[in-house]
Design an enzyme around this catalytic site. Structure first.
Site, short mmCIF file in Angstrom:
data_model
loop_
_atom_site.label_atom_id
_atom_site.label_comp_id
_atom_site.label_asym_id
_atom_site.label_seq_id
_atom_site.Cartn_x
_atom_site.Cartn_y
_atom_site.Cartn_z
N PHE A 160 14.28 -5.32 -6.55
CA PHE A 160 14.80 -5.44 -5.19
C PHE A 160 13.65 -5.40 -4.20
O PHE A 160 12.53 -5.05 -4.54
CB PHE A 160 15.82 -4.33 -4.88
CG PHE A 160 15.39 -2.95 -5.30
CD1 PHE A 160 14.55 -2.20 -4.49
CD2 PHE A 160 15.80 -2.41 -6.51
CE1 PHE A 160 14.14 -0.92 -4.86
CE2 PHE A 160 15.41 -1.13 -6.89
CZ PHE A 160 14.58 -0.39 -6.06
N TYR A 194 3.29 6.70 -4.40
CA TYR A 194 4.54 7.31 -3.94
C TYR A 194 4.81 8.73 -4.40
O TYR A 194 5.73 9.37 -3.91
CB TYR A 194 5.71 6.39 -4.30
CG TYR A 194 5.66 5.10 -3.51
CD1 TYR A 194 6.09 5.06 -2.19
CD2 TYR A 194 5.11 3.94 -4.07
CE1 TYR A 194 6.00 3.89 -1.45
CE2 TYR A 194 5.02 2.77 -3.33
CZ TYR A 194 5.46 2.75 -2.01
OH TYR A 194 5.37 1.60 -1.27
#
Length: 410
Positions: A410, A123
């Site tokens: 999450f 990322y």
């Protein structure tokens, strides 16, 4: 390349989840896992990459609020469920989904994007920096004792049903959220409910989830949720405690909970995952070498709108600096920004003034929550000082007083 990235259709949910499960090596037939994902899904934010009629990529965002230095709660899109079918790797699917989701985040007016990376190397090229780390440990409770600061013995501990005590525990958690950068405000009852749920793949012979409450004067001041994994050998018990989460409102409650966990019968260790890097446990234990402390990356963060992101937080010292920001993936951020800030507020606007610090949006994301200093990034050659003294002033101003940390994934 014929892949199209678009919003997920409602009738695609099952196929979408199957693709996610396969991407992470999970069992698509696990109904309990499927229901947990469905309970928190914001269907309007889910993306699907399709090749013809085949789903070959998935991603979604959750609408959270993130605590930033100074205590403000800032909208942040939490990126999750990012997966690409193995038949379509290295064909631009991930890049196309990242492009679409960041454009959508910007359109929604959310200044920050955050994620928990399954593979951290992926990322950085999309502008995400590692903004928080977490502490893990394996505490040898046969050889390590826990210190008891004043008031520890005044804390009353009692076992409680994890689900029946959830409302009270969530109220305590909510009171903790403004006090630490990186903490996430629960946005729905579904997210609250998941705090007492354990994935089938994570159980591995452990007990059901257990909960101990810490109280003083009838008031809840802390809780810990954990499992126990029994193990027996010829010489006796060798069980372990697996800590799920622990929150406490004062040092005495913190110590009382750790002391309780270290003293559970028939166990000899505590497996600790995902604690803050400044967790008091490090100072309460009698022998840190017997705790096997370790640190890993946690929240990855990128400013989606540099101006509003930097204006949303507070700063530890007065600062007036011109930042020259490079952002190849979100070029609307590229250019010079003047940040005028202190502990009361901040303004960050475009400027033509000469640059005083130069850095990419990735480094800005890493330093944003105050856990990584601009000075250490400069030592790595990732931040360049254009005016003498600018680096030291900005590094002090950006730094936080508590380590950033997100209490759950999450």
């Amino acid at each position: 390349m014929t892949t199209e990235v678009r919003a997920m259709r409602f009738d695609e949910w099952d196929a979408w989840f199957d693709t996610v499960a396969r991407s992470f090596g999970a069992d698509p037939a696990e109904e309990e896992e499927r229901r947990s994902w469905r309970s928190v899904l914001e269907a309007e934010r889910a993306l699907t990459a399709v090749d013809g009629t085949e789903i070959v990529g998935t991603a979604t965002n959750y609408s959270f609020h993130l605590t930033v230095p100074g205590g403000a709660s800032v909208p942040a899109a939490a990126l999750s469920a990012v997966g690409v079918a193995p038949t379509h790797r290295r064909r631009g699917v991930l890049t196309a989904m990242m492009r679409r989701q960041l454009d959508d985040v910007r359109a929604a007016g959310e200044p920050l994007s955050i994620l928990r990376a399954s593979e951290p190397a992926i990322y950085g090229r999309f502008g995400y920096g590692v903004a928080s780390r977490s502490l893990g440990a394996t505490v040898d409770t046969t050889r390590v004792s826990i210190a008891a600061p004043p008031g520890t013995d005044d804390v009353r501990l009692r076992l409680a049903d994890p689900e029946k005590s959830l409302t009270d525990c969530e109220a305590l958690y909510a009171r903790q959220v403004p006090g630490r950068p990186g903490m996430l405000r629960r946005v729905s009852a579904a997210w609250e409910g998941l705090q007492t749920w354990i994935r089938p793949s994570e159980r591995g012979g452990s007990s059901p989830l257990q909960c101990v409450l810490a109280e003083r004067g009838g008031e809840l001041v802390g809780y810990a949720r954990y499992t126990v994994r029994p193990r027996w050998e010829d010489d006796g018990p060798h069980g372990s405690v697996g800590l799920r989460d622990l929150e406490a409102s004062d040092p005495a409650a913190t110590a009382a909970l750790w002391r309780y966990l270290a003293g559970i019968d028939l166990t000899e260790s505590i497996a600790v995952h995902e604690r803050p890097v400044d967790d008091p446990l490090q100072h309460l234990v009698s022998d840190p070498r017997r705790c096997r402390f370790r640190f890993i990356d946690q929240l990855h963060l990128r400013p989606v709108e540099v101006g509003s992101a930097l204006a949303a937080r507070r700063y530890r010292a007065p600062l007036d600096v011109v930042l020259d920001v490079e952002d190849a993936f979100c070029p609307w951020n590229t250019g010079r920004w003047r940040l005028s800030a202190d502990e009361r507020g901040a303004v960050c606007e475009r400027t033509d003034a000469p640059a005083e610090l130069a850095l990419s949006v990735r480094e800005l994301g890493a330093a944003y929550l105050g856990g990584v200093t601009l000075a250490e990034l400069a030592e790595a050659g990732l931040v360049r000082e254009e005016r003498a003294g600018a680096l030291a002033a900005a590094s002090v101003a950006f730094a936080g007083t508590r380590a950033p940390w997100a209490a759950y994934g999450f």
